[in-house]
Design a protein around this motif. Structure first.
Motif, PDB file in Angstrom:
ATOM      1  N   ALA A 103      -1.629   0.908  92.537  1.00  0.00           N
ATOM      2  CA  ALA A 103      -2.774   0.359  91.820  1.00  0.00           C
ATOM      3  C   ALA A 103      -3.618   1.447  91.172  1.00  0.00           C
ATOM      4  O   ALA A 103      -4.252   1.213  90.136  1.00  0.00           O
ATOM      5  CB  ALA A 103      -3.637  -0.474  92.766  1.00  0.00           C
ATOM      6  N   THR A 104      -3.624   2.642  91.753  1.00  0.00           N
ATOM      7  CA  THR A 104      -4.417   3.728  91.160  1.00  0.00           C
ATOM      8  C   THR A 104      -3.881   4.134  89.790  1.00  0.00           C
ATOM      9  O   THR A 104      -4.608   4.748  89.008  1.00  0.00           O
ATOM     10  CB  THR A 104      -4.448   4.968  92.077  1.00  0.00           C
ATOM     11  OG1 THR A 104      -3.124   5.524  92.193  1.00  0.00           O
ATOM     12  CG2 THR A 104      -4.992   4.623  93.452  1.00  0.00           C
ATOM     13  N   GLU A 105      -2.624   3.787  89.482  1.00  0.00           N
ATOM     14  CA  GLU A 105      -2.047   4.122  88.177  1.00  0.00           C
ATOM     15  C   GLU A 105      -2.759   3.383  87.037  1.00  0.00           C
ATOM     16  O   GLU A 105      -2.658   3.774  85.877  1.00  0.00           O
ATOM     17  CB  GLU A 105      -0.559   3.770  88.155  1.00  0.00           C
ATOM     18  CG  GLU A 105       0.293   4.576  89.131  1.00  0.00           C
ATOM     19  CD  GLU A 105       0.335   6.055  88.760  1.00  0.00           C
ATOM     20  OE1 GLU A 105       0.479   6.355  87.561  1.00  0.00           O
ATOM     21  OE2 GLU A 105       0.177   6.889  89.670  1.00  0.00           O
ATOM     22  N   TYR A 106      -3.481   2.314  87.383  1.00  0.00           N
ATOM     23  CA  TYR A 106      -4.187   1.535  86.368  1.00  0.00           C
ATOM     24  C   TYR A 106      -5.607   2.048  86.132  1.00  0.00           C
ATOM     25  O   TYR A 106      -6.314   1.523  85.276  1.00  0.00           O
ATOM     26  CB  TYR A 106      -4.250   0.068  86.795  1.00  0.00           C
ATOM     27  CG  TYR A 106      -2.900  -0.616  86.861  1.00  0.00           C
ATOM     28  CD1 TYR A 106      -2.442  -1.398  85.809  1.00  0.00           C
ATOM     29  CD2 TYR A 106      -2.089  -0.486  87.986  1.00  0.00           C
ATOM     30  CE1 TYR A 106      -1.210  -2.032  85.869  1.00  0.00           C
ATOM     31  CE2 TYR A 106      -0.849  -1.111  88.063  1.00  0.00           C
ATOM     32  CZ  TYR A 106      -0.418  -1.880  87.001  1.00  0.00           C
ATOM     33  OH  TYR A 106       0.803  -2.496  87.081  1.00  0.00           O
ATOM     34  N   VAL A 107      -6.029   3.039  86.905  1.00  0.00           N
ATOM     35  CA  VAL A 107      -7.405   3.534  86.843  1.00  0.00           C
ATOM     36  C   VAL A 107      -7.441   4.857  86.097  1.00  0.00           C
ATOM     37  O   VAL A 107      -6.697   5.783  86.426  1.00  0.00           O
ATOM     38  CB  VAL A 107      -7.992   3.717  88.256  1.00  0.00           C
ATOM     39  CG1 VAL A 107      -9.426   4.236  88.174  1.00  0.00           C
ATOM     40  CG2 VAL A 107      -7.936   2.407  89.037  1.00  0.00           C
ATOM     41  N   THR A 108      -8.303   4.955  85.100  1.00  0.00           N
ATOM     42  CA  THR A 108      -8.461   6.185  84.342  1.00  0.00           C
ATOM     43  C   THR A 108      -9.934   6.571  84.296  1.00  0.00           C
ATOM     44  O   THR A 108     -10.822   5.740  84.522  1.00  0.00           O
ATOM     45  CB  THR A 108      -7.932   6.034  82.902  1.00  0.00           C
ATOM     46  OG1 THR A 108      -8.641   4.973  82.251  1.00  0.00           O
ATOM     47  CG2 THR A 108      -6.442   5.726  82.901  1.00  0.00           C
ATOM     48  N   SER A 109     -10.195   7.846  84.010  1.00  0.00           N
ATOM     49  CA  SER A 109     -11.567   8.351  83.956  1.00  0.00           C
ATOM     50  C   SER A 109     -12.394   7.569  82.944  1.00  0.00           C
ATOM     51  O   SER A 109     -11.910   7.179  81.879  1.00  0.00           O
ATOM     52  CB  SER A 109     -11.574   9.830  83.586  1.00  0.00           C
ATOM     53  OG  SER A 109     -11.266  10.634  84.712  1.00  0.00           O
ATOM     54  N   GLY A 110     -13.639   7.341  83.322  1.00  0.00           N
ATOM     55  CA  GLY A 110     -14.559   6.602  82.472  1.00  0.00           C
ATOM     56  C   GLY A 110     -14.638   5.129  82.793  1.00  0.00           C
ATOM     57  O   GLY A 110     -15.514   4.427  82.281  1.00  0.00           O
ATOM     58  N   MET A 111     -13.743   4.639  83.636  1.00  0.00           N
ATOM     59  CA  MET A 111     -13.723   3.216  83.958  1.00  0.00           C
ATOM     60  C   MET A 111     -14.832   2.835  84.934  1.00  0.00           C
ATOM     61  O   MET A 111     -15.279   3.628  85.761  1.00  0.00           O
ATOM     62  CB  MET A 111     -12.379   2.820  84.578  1.00  0.00           C
ATOM     63  CG  MET A 111     -11.266   2.559  83.598  1.00  0.00           C
ATOM     64  SD  MET A 111      -9.811   1.871  84.454  1.00  0.00           S
ATOM     65  CE  MET A 111      -8.836   1.344  83.054  1.00  0.00           C
ATOM     66  N   LYS A 112     -15.244   1.579  84.833  1.00  0.00           N
ATOM     67  CA  LYS A 112     -16.083   0.936  85.838  1.00  0.00           C
ATOM     68  C   LYS A 112     -15.157  -0.026  86.598  1.00  0.00           C
ATOM     69  O   LYS A 112     -14.571  -0.931  85.998  1.00  0.00           O
ATOM     70  CB  LYS A 112     -17.244   0.202  85.180  1.00  0.00           C
ATOM     71  CG  LYS A 112     -18.274   1.152  84.557  1.00  0.00           C
ATOM     72  CD  LYS A 112     -19.387   0.425  83.847  1.00  0.00           C
ATOM     73  CE  LYS A 112     -18.936  -0.166  82.529  1.00  0.00           C
ATOM     74  NZ  LYS A 112     -20.062  -0.734  81.740  1.00  0.00           N
ATOM     75  N   VAL A 113     -15.033   0.206  87.910  1.00  0.00           N
ATOM     76  CA  VAL A 113     -13.995  -0.454  88.698  1.00  0.00           C
ATOM     77  C   VAL A 113     -14.612  -1.246  89.846  1.00  0.00           C
ATOM     78  O   VAL A 113     -15.395  -0.706  90.643  1.00  0.00           O
ATOM     79  CB  VAL A 113     -13.002   0.587  89.269  1.00  0.00           C
ATOM     80  CG1 VAL A 113     -11.897  -0.114  90.061  1.00  0.00           C
ATOM     81  CG2 VAL A 113     -12.407   1.427  88.149  1.00  0.00           C
ATOM     82  N   GLY A 114     -14.243  -2.519  89.955  1.00  0.00           N
ATOM     83  CA  GLY A 114     -14.621  -3.323  91.101  1.00  0.00           C
ATOM     84  C   GLY A 114     -13.755  -2.946  92.291  1.00  0.00           C
ATOM     85  O   GLY A 114     -12.532  -2.884  92.182  1.00  0.00           O
ATOM     86  N   LEU A 115     -14.400  -2.691  93.424  1.00  0.00           N
ATOM     87  CA  LEU A 115     -13.708  -2.241  94.631  1.00  0.00           C
ATOM     88  C   LEU A 115     -13.738  -3.357  95.674  1.00  0.00           C
ATOM     89  O   LEU A 115     -14.809  -3.777  96.113  1.00  0.00           O
ATOM     90  CB  LEU A 115     -14.370  -0.981  95.200  1.00  0.00           C
ATOM     91  CG  LEU A 115     -14.495   0.211  94.233  1.00  0.00           C
ATOM     92  CD1 LEU A 115     -15.301   1.323  94.873  1.00  0.00           C
ATOM     93  CD2 LEU A 115     -13.105   0.709  93.825  1.00  0.00           C
ATOM     94  N   GLY A 116     -12.563  -3.834  96.056  1.00  0.00           N
ATOM     95  CA  GLY A 116     -12.460  -4.967  96.960  1.00  0.00           C
ATOM     96  C   GLY A 116     -12.816  -4.639  98.392  1.00  0.00           C
ATOM     97  O   GLY A 116     -13.183  -3.517  98.738  1.00  0.00           O
ATOM     98  N   THR A 117     -12.704  -5.669  99.237  1.00  0.00           N
ATOM     99  CA  THR A 117     -13.042  -5.567 100.650  1.00  0.00           C
ATOM    100  C   THR A 117     -11.822  -5.927 101.490  1.00  0.00           C
ATOM    101  O   THR A 117     -11.031  -6.787 101.118  1.00  0.00           O
ATOM    102  CB  THR A 117     -14.210  -6.507 100.983  1.00  0.00           C
ATOM    103  OG1 THR A 117     -15.378  -6.058 100.282  1.00  0.00           O
ATOM    104  CG2 THR A 117     -14.510  -6.525 102.477  1.00  0.00           C
ATOM    105  N   GLY A 118     -11.673  -5.263 102.636  1.00  0.00           N
ATOM    106  CA  GLY A 118     -10.565  -5.546 103.533  1.00  0.00           C
ATOM    107  C   GLY A 118      -9.725  -4.318 103.777  1.00  0.00           C
ATOM    108  O   GLY A 118      -9.918  -3.265 103.153  1.00  0.00           O
ATOM    109  N   SER A 119      -8.755  -4.437 104.679  1.00  0.00           N
ATOM    110  CA  SER A 119      -7.967  -3.280 105.099  1.00  0.00           C
ATOM    111  C   SER A 119      -7.118  -2.706 103.967  1.00  0.00           C
ATOM    112  O   SER A 119      -7.010  -1.485 103.823  1.00  0.00           O
ATOM    113  CB  SER A 119      -7.073  -3.646 106.288  1.00  0.00           C
ATOM    114  OG  SER A 119      -6.186  -4.699 105.953  1.00  0.00           O
TER     115      SER A 119
END
Length: 262
Positions: free
Chosen positions: A19-35
């Motif tokens: 999933a980190t492959e979809y994240v690039t610098s400058g993004m605003k990212v929603g961070l989920g909850t759970g293990s």
């Protein structure tokens, strides 16, 4: 936790890593909850510290916010962000159409608000979360404390006319006390076994006075990344009828996030 990754930990880790492959610098990212989402936050934190990744994270719970700050991710509110490029979260169930049940951790209200304020929602999961029909996992419904028993009775009355196999409704507990959400509300868990018409059920539940939000995430998720205990990752996207399979090599003798607890 053992120094060696268990198959379930490995599955969660490789899904989060992909999933980190979809994240690039400058993004605003929603961070989920759970293990599973916690593995993602750890992976992103490592990228921030070691690779110079620059992101702003919008957590979906106080637990996620605490972890994100600990690993070095800049945390902002949804009001500050206004809109997000991406949300990545776990799930309790998903079906072939990428419809979800979420809320096992009691954060589905914030999770749904954040996910719907995003250009894209990616779900990370292990293979056990795939179901033919939603409903095996109890459906969480967040309710306000005032008149909770009346709200519960109205929910039970509503379920009598729904396409479900079970109708038991229980209040979620935290030890001897009622579970309380970040918003100060209670959660009722609906033990439905099978949900034949999720859209109809979701609309009916949210019309009941006292109900804040239910855990059906319908037409919100765009992509599901499934990790397997042998290190394989399967990516299922609504725009791709077949799905892509990607392999990761994960060291068997080292649990790099040994401080994480399920």
């Amino acid at each position: 936790m053992s120094n060696e990754m268990s198959p379930i930990d490995k599955a969660k880790f490789v899904a989060a890593k992909q999933a980190t492959e979809y994240v690039t610098s400058g993004m605003k990212v929603g961070l989920g909850t759970g293990s599973t989402a916690a593995w993602l936050v750890q992976c992103l934190g490592e990228m921030v510290r070691e690779e110079g990744l620059r992101i702003k994270g919008v957590p979906t719970s106080t637990r996620t916010a605490k972890l994100a700050r600990e690993v070095g991710i800049e945390v902002i509110t949804l009001d500050e962000a206004k809109w997000l490029d991406l949300t990545i979260d776990g799930t309790d169930e998903y079906d072939a159409n990428l419809q979800l049940i979420k809320g096992g951790g009691g954060a589905h209200l914030q999770e749904k608000v954040v996910a719907t304020a995003s250009d894209r929602m990616i779900v990370i999961a292990d293979a056990s979360k795939k179901v033919e029909t939603l409903g095996a996992f109890p459906l969480p419904v967040e309710v306000i404390p005032f008149g909770m028993q009346t709200t519960k009775a109205l929910i039970e009355e509503t379920l009598a006319g729904m396409d479900v196999l079970g109708q038991e409704v229980t209040q979620r507990q935290a030890g001897d006390d009622p579970f309380v959400t970040d918003e100060g509300n209670f959660i009722l868990d609906l033990h439905l076994k099978r949900i034949g018409a999720p859209q109809t059920l979701s609309l009916a539940l949210n019309q009941i006075p006292g109900v804040v939000e239910n855990g059906l995430f319908l037409d919100i998720c765009d992509t599901v990344i499934v990790g397997h205990g042998d290190g394989r990752v399967t990516v299922r996207d609504l725009s791709d009828d077949g799905g892509a399979e990607i392999h990761f090599n994960v060291l068997d003798d080292t649990n790099i996030f040994a401080d994480l607890n399920d």
